[in-house]
Design a protein around this motif. Structure first.
Motif, PDB file in Angstrom:
ATOM      1  N   CYS A  88     -50.256  46.265  27.176  1.00 18.30           N
ATOM      2  CA  CYS A  88     -51.255  45.439  27.837  1.00 18.30           C
ATOM      3  C   CYS A  88     -51.350  44.084  27.129  1.00 18.30           C
ATOM      4  O   CYS A  88     -51.256  43.999  25.912  1.00 18.30           O
ATOM      5  CB  CYS A  88     -52.623  46.116  27.799  1.00 18.30           C
ATOM      6  SG  CYS A  88     -52.648  47.783  28.499  1.00 18.30           S
ATOM      7  N   ALA A  89     -51.542  43.038  27.927  1.00 18.09           N
ATOM      8  CA  ALA A  89     -51.768  41.698  27.377  1.00 18.09           C
ATOM      9  C   ALA A  89     -53.227  41.284  27.492  1.00 18.09           C
ATOM     10  O   ALA A  89     -53.733  40.531  26.666  1.00 18.09           O
ATOM     11  CB  ALA A  89     -50.881  40.680  28.088  1.00 18.09           C
ATOM     12  N   ASN A 112     -41.630  37.543  33.216  1.00 20.26           N
ATOM     13  CA  ASN A 112     -42.181  36.970  34.429  1.00 20.26           C
ATOM     14  C   ASN A 112     -43.698  36.896  34.312  1.00 20.26           C
ATOM     15  O   ASN A 112     -44.224  36.893  33.199  1.00 20.26           O
ATOM     16  CB  ASN A 112     -41.735  37.782  35.653  1.00 20.26           C
ATOM     17  CG  ASN A 112     -40.384  37.329  36.177  1.00 20.26           C
ATOM     18  OD1 ASN A 112     -40.280  36.339  36.890  1.00 20.26           O
ATOM     19  ND2 ASN A 112     -39.327  38.055  35.808  1.00 20.26           N
ATOM     20  N   ALA A 113     -44.406  36.825  35.431  1.00 19.40           N
ATOM     21  CA  ALA A 113     -45.868  36.684  35.408  1.00 19.40           C
ATOM     22  C   ALA A 113     -46.546  37.859  36.098  1.00 19.40           C
ATOM     23  O   ALA A 113     -47.605  37.717  36.704  1.00 19.40           O
ATOM     24  CB  ALA A 113     -46.289  35.364  36.064  1.00 19.40           C
ATOM     25  N   MET A 126     -57.759  45.450  24.946  1.00 17.67           N
ATOM     26  CA  MET A 126     -56.652  46.335  25.312  1.00 17.67           C
ATOM     27  C   MET A 126     -55.306  45.776  24.869  1.00 17.67           C
ATOM     28  O   MET A 126     -54.267  46.392  25.124  1.00 17.67           O
ATOM     29  CB  MET A 126     -56.639  46.532  26.835  1.00 17.67           C
ATOM     30  CG  MET A 126     -57.861  47.223  27.386  1.00 17.67           C
ATOM     31  SD  MET A 126     -57.871  48.965  26.933  1.00 17.67           S
ATOM     32  CE  MET A 126     -56.476  49.561  27.867  1.00 17.67           C
ATOM     33  N   ARG A 127     -55.295  44.640  24.210  1.00 21.23           N
ATOM     34  CA  ARG A 127     -54.044  43.988  23.865  1.00 21.23           C
ATOM     35  C   ARG A 127     -53.165  44.894  22.997  1.00 21.23           C
ATOM     36  O   ARG A 127     -53.643  45.521  22.054  1.00 21.23           O
ATOM     37  CB  ARG A 127     -54.321  42.668  23.154  1.00 21.23           C
ATOM     38  CG  ARG A 127     -53.084  41.808  22.894  1.00 21.23           C
ATOM     39  CD  ARG A 127     -53.503  40.412  22.508  1.00 21.23           C
ATOM     40  NE  ARG A 127     -54.228  39.772  23.595  1.00 21.23           N
ATOM     41  CZ  ARG A 127     -55.104  38.786  23.421  1.00 21.23           C
ATOM     42  NH1 ARG A 127     -55.381  38.348  22.198  1.00 21.23           N
ATOM     43  NH2 ARG A 127     -55.706  38.242  24.462  1.00 21.23           N
ATOM     44  N   ASN A 167     -44.146  40.996  30.326  1.00 23.13           N
ATOM     45  CA  ASN A 167     -44.988  40.518  31.410  1.00 23.13           C
ATOM     46  C   ASN A 167     -46.447  40.634  30.974  1.00 23.13           C
ATOM     47  O   ASN A 167     -46.794  41.550  30.213  1.00 23.13           O
ATOM     48  CB  ASN A 167     -44.751  41.333  32.689  1.00 23.13           C
ATOM     49  CG  ASN A 167     -43.520  40.876  33.447  1.00 23.13           C
ATOM     50  OD1 ASN A 167     -43.541  39.875  34.150  1.00 23.13           O
ATOM     51  ND2 ASN A 167     -42.421  41.619  33.291  1.00 23.13           N
ATOM     52  N   PRO A 168     -47.334  39.752  31.430  1.00 20.99           N
ATOM     53  CA  PRO A 168     -48.740  39.761  30.984  1.00 20.99           C
ATOM     54  C   PRO A 168     -49.579  40.793  31.731  1.00 20.99           C
ATOM     55  O   PRO A 168     -50.509  40.439  32.481  1.00 20.99           O
ATOM     56  CB  PRO A 168     -49.197  38.328  31.285  1.00 20.99           C
ATOM     57  CG  PRO A 168     -48.402  37.934  32.479  1.00 20.99           C
ATOM     58  CD  PRO A 168     -47.051  38.583  32.303  1.00 20.99           C
TER      59      PRO A 168
END
Length: 372
Positions: free
Chosen positions: A272-273, A215-216, A278-279, A242-243
């Protein structure tokens, strides 16, 4: 009066006729009485075919071009337990469309283009339906209001599984599932949900699995966390892909996630996106070891307090210097004050004299004569 032989022949003909009608198969369909199955798959049908045999328990009408379905489409099919209408480009579900299907347990409306769902489109008489598949069934996310109204007014109290995946849903109206008290599995994956609000999952007292993957969701605020906490303790959650945006705003969610690892089945895989630095950092570690929001907040408070103290010291020193300068120049300041006072007094006396002359005509004449 018919003779005994003729009556036997007549009864045989009647029975054969009834059997033929019961065993007939609609054109462009395939029927199997032994398997209790009728298939009308990819036959370019424009409507639900008539003459479906009554023995059918499994009815597959898929891959056609049926624009709408209504209550007249399924009359006389009391034995149907599994109905698949997938991929038919259905856009409209009329009131009480499936009410005649008294034994229906599984209904598949996936891969359609629903734009108009009557509020009583899913109303049924005997609460028999157990599984409802509406994945990729809505034409666009705007149809969610019709869907929510139909679910709230439906008689799906015995429904156990609901699939709403792949519909591009941006939000869910409050209490959409309030009449689905026995629902156990809710699939909401592959949508565009951006938040969980108060009342989103109200009434799901027997839920066992909630899928919110793909989802978003950038974060889940405290309102949404309370909503998840209100679900049954045995309910398992899926939140992957989810992002999530890992700033200090996500800290309440990250802390909740650490407390709820037993419920969130994919907790260890949540990362984390954003932001870029933090990705792919684990959300479980984000709050305590990476974000350091409390440490930064404490450091900021200490720096602010230090600044206030330093400013107070500087202002105090400036005040002392000012008073010292005044003390050293006290005589000169006193002389300047006295001179200013005398000058003001002379000016005031001059103004007073002119006022007296202007107010007394006699003095004004004397003053004019003296000037002449």
């Amino acid at each position: 009066m018919l003779g005994p032989a003729r009556r036997v022949v007549f009864c045989a003909l009647v029975c054969c006729s009834v059997y033929a009608r019961a065993s007939s198969c609609p054109p462009r369909c395939e029927c199997s009485e032994a398997a209790h199955t009728v298939k009308c798959v990819s036959r370019d049908l424009r409507t639900v075919p008539v003459g479906i045999p009554g023995y059918a328990r499994n009815l597959f009408i898929t891959g056609n071009h049926i624009g709408r379905v209504g209550p007249g489409c399924f009359r006389g099919l009391d034995n149907v337990t599994n109905l698949s209408l997938s991929g038919n480009r259905i856009s409209e579900v009329e009131s009480h469309t499936f009410a005649a299907l008294r034994s229906l347990r599984y209904l598949d409306l996936s891969n359609n283009q629903l734009t108009n769902i009557h509020p009583e489109g899913f109303s049924m008489h005997n609460h028999s339906l157990r599984e409802l598949n509406l994945s990729r069934a809505l034409y666009n996310h705007s149809a969610v209001m019709d869907l929510a109204a139909s679910l709230r007014l439906s008689s799906l109290g015995a429904l156990q599984g609901l699939d709403l995946s792949g519909n591009g849903l941006i939000f869910l109206p409050p209490r959409t599932f309030s009449r689905l008290g026995r629902l156990r599995r809710l699939q909401l994956s592959n949508n565009s949900l951006v938040a969980i609000h108060n009342g989103t999952f109200w009434g799901l007292g027997e839920l066992e699995q909630l899928d919110l993957t793909f989802n978003a969701l950038k974060s889940i605020p405290e309102e949404g966390l309370r909503e998840l906490d209100d679900l049954p303790a045995a309910a398992s959650l899926l939140l992957g892909d989810n992002p999530f945006t890992c700033t200090c705003a996500i800290e309440p969610f990250a802390l909740w996630l650490n407390r709820s690892q037993g419920r969130v089945r994919d907790a260890e895989g949540l990362v984390c996106a954003f932001p870029a630095v933090m990705r792919n950092v684990s959300l479980l570690a984000a709050a305590t070891r990476t974000l350091g929001c409390h440490q930064r907040a404490a450091g900021a408070d200490m720096a602010l307090q230090t600044s206030y103290v330093f400013l107070g010291i500087v202002l105090g020193l400036v005040g002392l210097v000012f008073l010292f300068v005044l003390y050293l120049n006290r005589k000169g300041i006193k002389k300047r004050v006295n001179d200013a006072r005398d000058a003001c007094r002379e000016v005031w006396e001059g103004y007073h004299y002119r006022y007296e002359i202007d107010s007394d005509p006699r003095l004004s004449q004397v003053s004019v004569s003296a000037d002449a």
